[in-house]
Write a protein that holds these residues in place. Structure first.
Motif, mmCIF file in Angstrom:
data_model
loop_
_atom_site.group_PDB
_atom_site.id
_atom_site.type_symbol
_atom_site.label_atom_id
_atom_site.label_comp_id
_atom_site.label_asym_id
_atom_site.label_seq_id
_atom_site.Cartn_x
_atom_site.Cartn_y
_atom_site.Cartn_z
ATOM 1 N N THR A 32 35.812 23.202 57.720
ATOM 2 C CA THR A 32 36.111 23.796 59.024
ATOM 3 C C THR A 32 34.800 24.101 59.733
ATOM 4 N N TYR A 33 34.816 23.928 61.021
ATOM 5 C CA TYR A 33 33.635 24.182 61.821
ATOM 6 C C TYR A 33 33.674 25.612 62.348
ATOM 7 N N PRO A 34 32.552 26.308 62.393
ATOM 8 C CA PRO A 34 32.569 27.705 62.831
ATOM 9 C C PRO A 34 32.878 27.853 64.327
ATOM 10 N N ASN A 35 32.529 26.892 65.137
ATOM 11 C CA ASN A 35 32.763 26.976 66.574
ATOM 12 C C ASN A 35 33.723 25.882 66.990
ATOM 13 N N GLU A 36 35.005 26.227 67.051
ATOM 14 C CA GLU A 36 35.995 25.251 67.480
ATOM 15 C C GLU A 36 35.851 25.030 68.984
ATOM 16 N N PRO A 37 35.954 23.790 69.446
ATOM 17 C CA PRO A 37 35.840 23.539 70.881
ATOM 18 C C PRO A 37 37.051 24.108 71.626
ATOM 19 N N THR A 38 36.805 24.631 72.810
ATOM 20 C CA THR A 38 37.877 25.182 73.632
ATOM 21 C C THR A 38 38.046 24.315 74.865
ATOM 22 N N ALA A 39 39.256 24.346 75.409
ATOM 23 C CA ALA A 39 39.538 23.568 76.615
ATOM 24 C C ALA A 39 38.860 24.221 77.815
ATOM 25 N N GLN A 40 38.306 23.394 78.678
ATOM 26 C CA GLN A 40 37.650 23.902 79.878
ATOM 27 C C GLN A 40 38.579 23.735 81.065
ATOM 28 N N ASN A 41 38.234 24.409 82.151
ATOM 29 C CA ASN A 41 39.016 24.274 83.371
ATOM 30 C C ASN A 41 38.913 22.867 83.909
ATOM 31 N N ASN A 42 40.032 22.367 84.431
ATOM 32 C CA ASN A 42 40.023 21.056 85.053
ATOM 33 C C ASN A 42 39.712 21.152 86.543
ATOM 34 N N LYS A 43 39.571 22.379 87.051
ATOM 35 C CA LYS A 43 39.286 22.580 88.462
ATOM 36 C C LYS A 43 37.812 22.242 88.732
ATOM 37 N N ALA A 44 37.602 21.435 89.758
ATOM 38 C CA ALA A 44 36.236 21.057 90.115
ATOM 39 C C ALA A 44 35.519 22.251 90.750
ATOM 40 N N PRO A 45 34.247 22.428 90.460
ATOM 41 C CA PRO A 45 33.514 23.541 91.073
ATOM 42 C C PRO A 45 33.353 23.298 92.575
ATOM 43 N N GLU A 46 33.418 24.398 93.320
ATOM 44 C CA GLU A 46 33.234 24.288 94.774
ATOM 45 C C GLU A 46 31.747 24.168 95.076
ATOM 46 N N SER A 47 31.411 23.151 95.818
ATOM 47 C CA SER A 47 29.997 22.957 96.158
ATOM 48 C C SER A 47 29.760 23.352 97.613
#
Length: 55
Positions: A32-47
């Protein structure tokens, strides 16, 4: 020349492959890996547009 006799080496080869294919993969897959990957937001950052001083 005794090294050409395949008798003992064939059993060593079969035993080594048995260990590699039966014993080792479950140990690797159980890791097992100590840092499981988490899902990120699919919303694009506002530029923001750049304010260039020469334009």
């Amino acid at each position: 020349m005794p090294q050409l006799n395949p008798g003992p080496w064939l059993m060593i080869l079969i035993f080594a492959w048995t260990v590699l294919l039966v014993v080792i993969p479950p140990k690797i897959l159980a890791h097992t890996y100590p840092n499981e990957p988490t899902a990120q937001n699919n919303k694009a950052p506002e530029s923001q547009p750049w304010n260039l001083p020469w334009s």
